[in-house]
Design a protein around this motif. Structure first.
Motif, PDB file in Angstrom:
ATOM      1  N   GLU A   1       0.693  -1.377   0.071  1.00  0.00           N
ATOM      2  CA  GLU A   1      -0.068   0.087  -0.264  1.00  0.00           C
ATOM      3  C   GLU A   1       0.918   1.245  -0.109  1.00  0.00           C
ATOM      4  O   GLU A   1       2.019   1.254   0.253  1.00  0.00           O
TER       5      GLU A   1
ATOM      6  N   LYS B   1      -6.864   3.789   7.098  1.00  0.00           N
ATOM      7  CA  LYS B   1      -7.043   3.200   5.863  1.00  0.00           C
ATOM      8  C   LYS B   1      -8.273   2.546   5.829  1.00  0.00           C
ATOM      9  O   LYS B   1      -8.783   1.716   7.006  1.00  0.00           O
TER      10      LYS B   1
ATOM     11  N   THR C   1      -8.408   0.895  -1.847  1.00  0.00           N
ATOM     12  CA  THR C   1      -8.103   1.632  -0.465  1.00  0.00           C
ATOM     13  C   THR C   1      -8.371   2.987  -0.640  1.00  0.00           C
ATOM     14  O   THR C   1      -8.106   3.542  -1.366  1.00  0.00           O
TER      15      THR C   1
ATOM     16  N   ASP D   1      -7.321   6.133   2.065  1.00  0.00           N
ATOM     17  CA  ASP D   1      -6.594   6.582   3.278  1.00  0.00           C
ATOM     18  C   ASP D   1      -6.924   8.015   3.539  1.00  0.00           C
ATOM     19  O   ASP D   1      -6.978   8.926   2.814  1.00  0.00           O
TER      20      ASP D   1
END
Length: 659
Positions: free
Chosen positions: A36, A74, A81, A83
């Motif tokens: 990530e 997140k 995803t 964040d």
């Protein structure tokens, strides 16, 4: 929502009339699984540099001392995803002129390896104000998405889209942060537990006894460590003093004595709200989901408000006080299979608007996907009040992550969170999350078996939606077990649209009798494909493993079999050549005695092994032993524990290496 282009800017006052904190969301999808990205914010003065190291907000320093900027963490989404960062520009000191919003990657991963890079700005009600898509990322390891800046007494946003090839350390150093980046490339797994601590100074050499001890050398200025830190709670040994196995430990939040749904909802609400008020880390995580300011959290039950000729009684109220301002939300909870009622939520929205409250929060075992609320309400009712939804599974996930991965400062708070987790996971509490595929499940399953399901069947879409919710909850549970964010893998840009995804699932049900999803697990060789085959009554979990660099095809097969000694004998193993989608396939039970069964004809090369484990599919729609929801969980757990954990991934064999 305004779509921004690179270099464009806009005043916040032009976008919204609401005041208070805003949420900056950075989103992406990761088709490669290389890791990530992590968000960060730098607060800059008029000279374009930070005033001090506290002006860098990142994973090791997630909040500014004045709480004007806070990382919210997140969240898995349908497209990858998200964040999020809470920013309160009204709380910035006069010396702060700009807030730079950035992200960074580790271990050689670049932003060119991520899809659907996007910054979204949301107001305090959760309404999306603007979006900035980035489609030119390449070899950068750090990226500035945008910045908030003062101009003529107002705050504005600029879409930047500038990349760096020196990671977070290089980005931070350019803005005046004194960086210690040793261990940065080690990433999360190899970083020391005290990664934010300054490096130890060498002690002065001892002087001879007759001589006075030398003055200690002045300490260097502490430098910010950008190596990632993992904080976990110590696990104390448990001693069981029970005289009889039937004795149960006394619990702070007992499940016994709950006689009906009303009592379950009242106890679940009181339990959750009490822990939110007493455990600051948990309360902040929950309220941050609703764009509440960081501040003192107080929670209430037994609330009553006048509405029309009568009164309404929401299950609870959350109030957050900060800098003379109070943020308030009404809370409505449902447990078990009880659905939210439209007329009830509409009355709460009217009460909240009349009292100047910001949000109505609903909790139930249903899951919202991509920010959707389970109820489709008239958008006009949401002009003044935000409507947010949480599943009990998401509440349990946040508590589990704090307890077992991120940690809390006070041991008593950790105990409280564990008690909350124990309560939520007890069947009698009615807070287990998504548990029911819905009334359309059995008719659709039967239609698939009979071959009569067609695209126009209205029952298929609710089943596709339930499948997506089930996979979302499965990812939440796996995230809690591993401590990292796990989300479905989306391979096409259009997969980010929930309606398109569900139409694809319906088409697959009609054409093949299957529903499928890909999930990337840490340490796995590739994404895990989860498929429910309604025609054969099987849940299949599949992963493709690169073959090790061995001289012969047979030795590559033997290399794999040595790792699968404890795998189920019904595991299917398929050997694939370069670029091929099919190849020799056998059950593991047969390969143990005859590994040569998997060797292609004429000793052709094996580039990849495809491993598939079938598990019987539950027929019923719920979580009972014979239920479909439970069978999906069992299939993934079985594959993860008995296959994936045993595999040792090596560098893939070069093409043409086998003979």
């Amino acid at each position: 929502m305004r779509q921004m282009s690179k270099g464009a800017n806009v005043g916040l006052a032009e976008l919204t009339g609401t005041t208070g904190p805003i949420t900056v969301s950075l989103g992406w999808s990761d088709p490669s699984g290389a890791g990530e990205a992590d968000v960060s914010v730098l607060l800059l003065g008029a000279d374009g540099r930070v005033r001090g190291d506290a002006d860098l907000v990142f994973y090791n320093q997630p909040v500014t001392p004045d709480e004007s900027v806070r990382l919210l963490g997140k969240v898995p989404t349908g497209s990858g995803t998200e964040d999020r960062i809470l920013v309160d520009v009204g709380a910035f000191p006069e010396t702060v002129e700009r807030a730079v919003v950035a992200a960074s990657r580790y271990g050689g991963a670049t932003f060119g390896g991520l899809n659907d890079l996007r910054l979204t700005l949301l107001d305090g009600t959760g309404e999306a104000l603007l979006a900035f898509d980035i489609d030119d990322a390449a070899a950068e390891t750090a990226f500035i998405f945008g910045e908030l800046y003062r101009r003529g007494g107002e705050w504005r946003f600029r879409a930047v889209g500038q990349g760096y090839d020196s990671g977070l350390a290089g980005l931070a150093a350019d803005f005046g942060i004194d960086v210690d980046s040793s261990d940065e490339d080690a990433g999360d797994e190899n970083a020391p537990a005290d990664a934010t601590a300054p490096r130890a100074e060498p002690a002065p050499a001892p002087a001879p006894v007759p001589e006075p001890a030398p003055e200690p050398a002045p300490r260097r200025r502490e430098r910010v460590r950008t190596a990632k830190r993992r904080v976990t709670l110590p696990k104390a040994a448990r001693i069981d003093l029970a005289e009889d196995p039937a004795w149960q430990a006394a619990r702070l939040f007992p499940v016994t004595g709950l006689r009906n749904d009303q009592e379950r909802e009242a106890r679940a609400t009181a339990t959750l709200l009490a822990v939110m008020a007493q455990v600051p880390e948990f309360g902040r995580r929950m309220t941050a989901r609703f764009n509440a300011p960081a501040g003192t959290v107080q929670t209430f039950t037994e609330t009553s408000f006048r509405h029309g000729d009568g009164r309404v009684r929401p299950d609870g109220v959350i109030r957050v006080a900060r800098a003379g301002r109070i943020w308030t939300a009404l809370v409505e909870t449902k447990t078990g299979g009880n659905p939210l009622r439209r007329e009830q939520i509409e009355s709460y929205l009217e009460v909240a608007a009349r009292h100047g409250y910001e949000t109505v929060i609903t909790l139930s075992n249903d899951l919202g996907i991509d920010g959707e609320h389970p109820l489709d309400l008239d958008r006009r009712r949401l002009r003044k009040v935000a409507l947010r939804h949480l599943s009990w599974a998401e509440v349990a996930h946040e508590a589990h992550m704090l307890c077992h991965h991120h940690g809390v400062a006070d041991p008593a708070h950790a105990w409280l969170l564990n008690e909350l987790l124990h309560y939520l996971r007890r069947p009698g509490a009615g807070c287990q999350g998504f548990q029911d595929m819905g009334p359309a499940w059995v008719p659709v399953r039967n239609a698939v078996t009979a071959g009569t399901l067609r695209l126009g069947d209205k029952r298929a879409m609710p089943v596709a939606e339930s499948w997506e919710k089930l996979i979302r909850q499965l990812c939440l549970r796996l995230s809690g077990e591993t401590g990292v964010t796990i989300a479905p893998v989306l391979r096409r840009r259009r997969d980010g649209d929930a309606a398109v995804r569900r139409l694809q699932t319906v088409a697959s049900l009609v054409e093949r009798g299957r529903m499928s999803a890909e999930i990337r697990l840490p340490g796995a060789a590739g994404p895990v494909l989860v498929e429910a085959d309604l025609r054969t009554g099987q849940i299949e979990t599949t992963v493709e493993v690169p073959a090790a660099a061995r001289a012969r095809a047979l030795t590559r097969v033997q290399w794999l079999l040595r790792q699968l000694t404890d795998a189920p004998p019904e595991l299917r193993v398929e050997a694939l050549g370069p670029g091929e989608r099919t190849g020799p396939c056998e059950l593991l039970a047969n390969l143990v005695s005859e590994p040569g069964l998997l060797v292609p004809e004429a000793g052709a090369e094996i580039a990849t092994f495809r491993l598939t484990l079938p598990t019987p599919m539950g027929a019923k729609r719920g979580t009972e032993e014979s239920g479909f929801v439970r069978s999906v969980d069992m299939a993934m757990d079985r594959f993860h524990q008995r296959v994936l954990r045993a595999l040792r991934i090596e560098a893939p064999a070069p093409a043409g290496a086998a003979s």
